[in-house]
Design a protein around this motif. Structure first.
Motif, short mmCIF file in Angstrom:
data_model
loop_
_atom_site.label_atom_id
_atom_site.label_comp_id
_atom_site.label_asym_id
_atom_site.label_seq_id
_atom_site.Cartn_x
_atom_site.Cartn_y
_atom_site.Cartn_z
N LEU A 158 -5.28 -14.77 -2.91
CA LEU A 158 -5.16 -14.19 -1.57
C LEU A 158 -4.55 -12.80 -1.64
O LEU A 158 -4.99 -11.88 -0.95
CB LEU A 158 -4.22 -15.05 -0.72
CG LEU A 158 -4.81 -16.10 0.21
CD1 LEU A 158 -3.69 -16.71 1.05
CD2 LEU A 158 -5.90 -15.52 1.11
N HIS A 159 -3.52 -12.66 -2.48
CA HIS A 159 -2.88 -11.36 -2.62
C HIS A 159 -3.91 -10.32 -3.08
O HIS A 159 -4.00 -9.23 -2.53
CB HIS A 159 -1.72 -11.45 -3.61
CG HIS A 159 -1.11 -10.12 -3.92
ND1 HIS A 159 -1.49 -9.36 -5.00
CD2 HIS A 159 -0.16 -9.40 -3.27
CE1 HIS A 159 -0.80 -8.23 -5.00
NE2 HIS A 159 0.01 -8.23 -3.97
N GLY A 181 -7.00 -3.38 1.70
CA GLY A 181 -6.15 -2.29 2.19
C GLY A 181 -4.77 -2.73 2.63
O GLY A 181 -4.02 -1.94 3.21
N GLY A 182 -4.41 -3.98 2.40
CA GLY A 182 -3.10 -4.48 2.80
C GLY A 182 -2.07 -4.38 1.68
O GLY A 182 -2.36 -3.84 0.62
N THR A 183 -0.87 -4.89 1.96
CA THR A 183 0.18 -4.90 0.93
C THR A 183 0.84 -6.27 0.91
O THR A 183 0.69 -7.07 1.83
CB THR A 183 1.30 -3.88 1.23
OG1 THR A 183 2.14 -4.41 2.27
CG2 THR A 183 0.76 -2.54 1.66
N ALA A 184 1.61 -6.48 -0.15
CA ALA A 184 2.33 -7.75 -0.31
C ALA A 184 3.37 -7.94 0.78
O ALA A 184 3.82 -9.05 1.03
CB ALA A 184 2.99 -7.80 -1.68
N VAL A 195 -0.93 -10.02 9.92
CA VAL A 195 -1.49 -8.70 9.57
C VAL A 195 -2.39 -8.82 8.34
O VAL A 195 -3.51 -8.31 8.32
CB VAL A 195 -0.35 -7.67 9.31
CG1 VAL A 195 -0.89 -6.39 8.70
CG2 VAL A 195 0.38 -7.37 10.61
N ALA A 196 -1.90 -9.54 7.32
CA ALA A 196 -2.67 -9.67 6.08
C ALA A 196 -4.03 -10.31 6.37
O ALA A 196 -5.07 -9.84 5.88
CB ALA A 196 -1.89 -10.49 5.06
N MET A 197 -4.04 -11.37 7.18
CA MET A 197 -5.30 -12.05 7.44
C MET A 197 -6.21 -11.22 8.34
O MET A 197 -7.43 -11.30 8.22
CB MET A 197 -5.06 -13.44 8.05
CG MET A 197 -4.43 -14.43 7.08
SD MET A 197 -5.27 -14.50 5.46
CE MET A 197 -4.02 -13.79 4.40
N SER A 240 -0.63 -18.83 18.35
CA SER A 240 -0.89 -19.57 17.13
C SER A 240 -1.53 -18.64 16.12
O SER A 240 -2.08 -17.60 16.48
CB SER A 240 -1.83 -20.74 17.43
OG SER A 240 -2.99 -20.25 18.03
N LYS A 241 -1.45 -19.02 14.88
CA LYS A 241 -2.08 -18.20 13.85
C LYS A 241 -2.86 -19.10 12.92
O LYS A 241 -2.66 -20.32 12.92
CB LYS A 241 -1.03 -17.39 13.12
CG LYS A 241 0.04 -18.21 12.44
CD LYS A 241 1.07 -17.28 11.80
CE LYS A 241 2.30 -18.04 11.38
NZ LYS A 241 3.33 -17.15 10.86
N SER A 242 -3.67 -18.47 12.10
CA SER A 242 -4.48 -19.26 11.19
C SER A 242 -3.58 -19.96 10.17
O SER A 242 -2.47 -19.50 9.91
CB SER A 242 -5.49 -18.38 10.47
OG SER A 242 -4.81 -17.47 9.64
N LYS A 243 -4.09 -21.02 9.59
CA LYS A 243 -3.30 -21.73 8.58
C LYS A 243 -3.08 -20.84 7.35
O LYS A 243 -2.05 -20.92 6.70
CB LYS A 243 -4.00 -23.03 8.19
CG LYS A 243 -3.93 -24.07 9.30
CD LYS A 243 -4.18 -25.44 8.75
CE LYS A 243 -5.52 -25.97 9.20
NZ LYS A 243 -5.87 -27.25 8.55
N LEU A 244 -4.07 -19.98 7.07
CA LEU A 244 -3.88 -19.08 5.92
C LEU A 244 -2.79 -18.06 6.19
O LEU A 244 -2.04 -17.70 5.28
CB LEU A 244 -5.20 -18.37 5.58
CG LEU A 244 -6.07 -19.10 4.56
CD1 LEU A 244 -7.43 -18.42 4.42
CD2 LEU A 244 -5.39 -19.17 3.19
N ALA A 245 -2.68 -17.60 7.43
CA ALA A 245 -1.60 -16.67 7.77
C ALA A 245 -0.25 -17.37 7.60
O ALA A 245 0.71 -16.78 7.07
CB ALA A 245 -1.77 -16.15 9.20
N ALA A 246 -0.18 -18.62 7.99
CA ALA A 246 1.08 -19.37 7.84
C ALA A 246 1.39 -19.62 6.37
O ALA A 246 2.55 -19.53 5.94
CB ALA A 246 0.97 -20.70 8.59
N LEU A 247 0.35 -19.87 5.59
CA LEU A 247 0.55 -20.05 4.15
C LEU A 247 1.09 -18.76 3.54
O LEU A 247 2.03 -18.78 2.74
CB LEU A 247 -0.76 -20.45 3.46
CG LEU A 247 -0.70 -20.45 1.93
CD1 LEU A 247 0.20 -21.58 1.41
CD2 LEU A 247 -2.09 -20.60 1.30
N TRP A 248 0.47 -17.66 3.91
CA TRP A 248 0.90 -16.35 3.40
C TRP A 248 2.38 -16.13 3.69
O TRP A 248 3.16 -15.73 2.82
CB TRP A 248 0.04 -15.25 4.03
CG TRP A 248 0.41 -13.85 3.65
CD1 TRP A 248 1.42 -13.10 4.18
CD2 TRP A 248 -0.20 -13.03 2.64
NE1 TRP A 248 1.46 -11.86 3.59
CE2 TRP A 248 0.48 -11.79 2.65
CE3 TRP A 248 -1.28 -13.21 1.76
CZ2 TRP A 248 0.13 -10.74 1.79
CZ3 TRP A 248 -1.62 -12.17 0.92
CH2 TRP A 248 -0.93 -10.95 0.92
#
Ligand SMILES: N[C@@H](CCC(=O)N[C@@H](CS)C(=O)NCC(=O)O)C(=O)O
Length: 318
Positions: free
Chosen positions: A231-232, A239-242, A248-250, A293-301
Motif C-alpha cells: 500500500l505504501h 504522489g502521496g507520502t507515508a 488522504v492516502a486512499m 465513515s471511511k474505507s476499511k483500507l483508510a482505517a488500516l492505513w
C-alpha cells in the motif's frame, strides 16, 4: 556450548526501490546488504548462485549448528517474500531502513515523459551489466551454465523491450518508427490494464475482505506486513507520502487509479476527531479521524501508520 556468540545473522539482500524488500525487519536481527537492481547486481553469477531467479528480497539464513560440518551448503536462501516474512516472523524484532521511490505510473504521454529519464537510467544500468556478464562469459573470464546464459539473454531482451518506449518518450506519435509506435501502444496497454483494471479489482477486493482495523481484526498479522509495504508503494506512486492520513492516502490512490475508481466507504465510522493530515507517531493508537465513515483500507492505513515501525521503515523519506 561453544560459539554461541557467533551465530551469524541472516543476510537480507535488498534494493531500496523494491517494495517487497521493505516489509520491515531491522539491523538488530539481520544484516541488510544492498543489491542494486539498477546496476544489474542481481544478475551477477555470485548472486545467481544464491538465488537463480535473480530477485530481491533474498534472505540467506545460516544453518550454523544444524548441519553436519562436511556439508557444503551451510545456508539456505529464501526467495519468496511470503516465505521470507513467515520465517522472520518466528524470530521477531523491529527494524529500520530507508526507502526511495519516485515516479508516477504512466498511462499517458506526459507521465511517460516524466518517468522516462529515471526509469531508463535504471534499465540502462541493468542492460550494461547483462552485456558485461554475457561478454565476460563469451571471453571465458567467467564460466556459467547454459541456463544462466539463457536467463541473462531473456533479461536483456525484456530490458530492451522496455527501453524502447522510454527512449522515445520525447517523440510525438508521427515521429515514431513502426517499431516505436507498437512499443508505445503496448506500454500504454499494459500500464492501463495494470492500474485501471487489475489494481482496481484487487484494491476493491482487499477493501471488502479486511476485517478491520487490521486485516484479520484487532491483532496485527503477517498479512498486514505485506499490505503495508504494498500500500505504501502504491500511495508513493500516486504522489502521496507515508505521513498522509488514511483518508488522504486512499483518495490519492482513487485519483491515480482513475476512471472514477472509488473505495466503498461503509467500513469504519468513528466519533469526530481533529482530522489532521497526519497520524500519531508516538506509538499510541492512532486517531481514526473523520466525522463520517471511511474505507476499511483508510482505517488500516491509519492503524499501520500509528505504529512505531511505520516511522522506522517509511518515516525517513517523509
Ligand atoms: N516472488 C518474489 C518476487 C520478488 C521480485 O520480483 N522482486 C523484484 C524487485 S521488487 C526483483 O528482484 N526483480 C528483479 C529484477 O528487477 O530484475 C517474492 O515474493 O519475493
Amino acid at each position: 556450548m561453544s560459539g554461541s556468540n557467533h551465530i551469524p545473522k541472516a543476510v537480507l539482500y535488498y534494493d531500496a526501490r523494491s517494495a517487497w524488500s521493505l516489509a520491515g525487519y531491522g539491523k538488530d536481527e539481520l544484516e541488510p546488504r544492498l543489491v542494486e537492481l539498477s546496476k544489474g547486481e542481481n544478475f551477477s553469477p555470485t548472486f545467481l548462485r544464491l538465488n537463480p531467479k535473480g530477485t530481491v528480497p533474498t534472505l540467506v539464513v545460516p544453518f550454523e549448528n544444524t548441519l553436519p560440518a562436511d556439508m557444503e551448503s551451510r545456508y539456505k536462501a529464501i526467495t519468496e517474500t511470503e516465505a521470507l516474512i513467515a520465517f522472520l516472523d518466528k524470530s521477531r524484532s523491529i527494524m529500520s531502513h530507508t526507502h526511495t521511490t519516485s515516479a508516477a505510473p504512466a498511462p499517458d504521454l506526459p507521465a511517460l515523459r516524466t518517468v522516462a529519464p529515471a526509469v531508463s537510467a535504471f534499465l540502462k544500468g541493468r542492460k550494461a551489466a547483462l552485456e558485461r556478464y554475457l561478454s565476460e562469459n563469451e571471453g571465458n573470464e567467467i564460466r556459467v551454465s547454459e541456463k544462466t546464459k539463457k536467463f541473462w539473454l531473456e533479461k536483456k531482451k525484456a530490458t530492451e523491450d522496455l527501453l524502447t518506449p522510454l527512449n522515445e518518450a520525447d517523440k510525438g506519435d508521427p515521429e515514431l518508427s513502426e517499431v516505436g509506435r507498437k512499443a508505445r501502444e503496448e506500454y500504454f496497454e499494459k500500464t492501463k490494464a495494470a492500474w485501471e483494471v487489475g489494481l482496481a479489482l484487487v484494491l476493491n477486493e482487499i477493501n471488502k475482505e479486511l476485517i478491520g482495523p487490521f486485516a484479520l481484526g484487532e491483532q496485527i498479522s503477517i498479512v498486514d506486513v505485506h499490505l503495508a509495504a504494498w500500500l505504501h508503494e502504491l500511495v508513493i506512486l500516486s504522489g502521496g507520502t507515508a505521513q498522509d492520513s488514511g483518508v488522504v492516502a486512499m483518495s490519492r490512490l482513487e485519483e491515480h487509479v482513475g476512471g472514477g475508481f472509488a473505495f466503498a466507504k461503509e467500513g469504519v465510522s468513528e466519533a469526530p476527531t481533529a482530522a489532521g493530515a497526519t497520524t500519531s507517531s508516538d506509538g499510541s493508537t492512532p486517531a481514526l479521524a473523520t466525522t463520517g465513515s471511511k474505507s476499511k483500507l483508510a482505517a488500516l492505513w491509519d492503524a499501520l501508520a500509528g505504529r512505531p515501525s511505520w516511522q522506522n521503515v517509511f518515516g525517513i523519506r517523509g
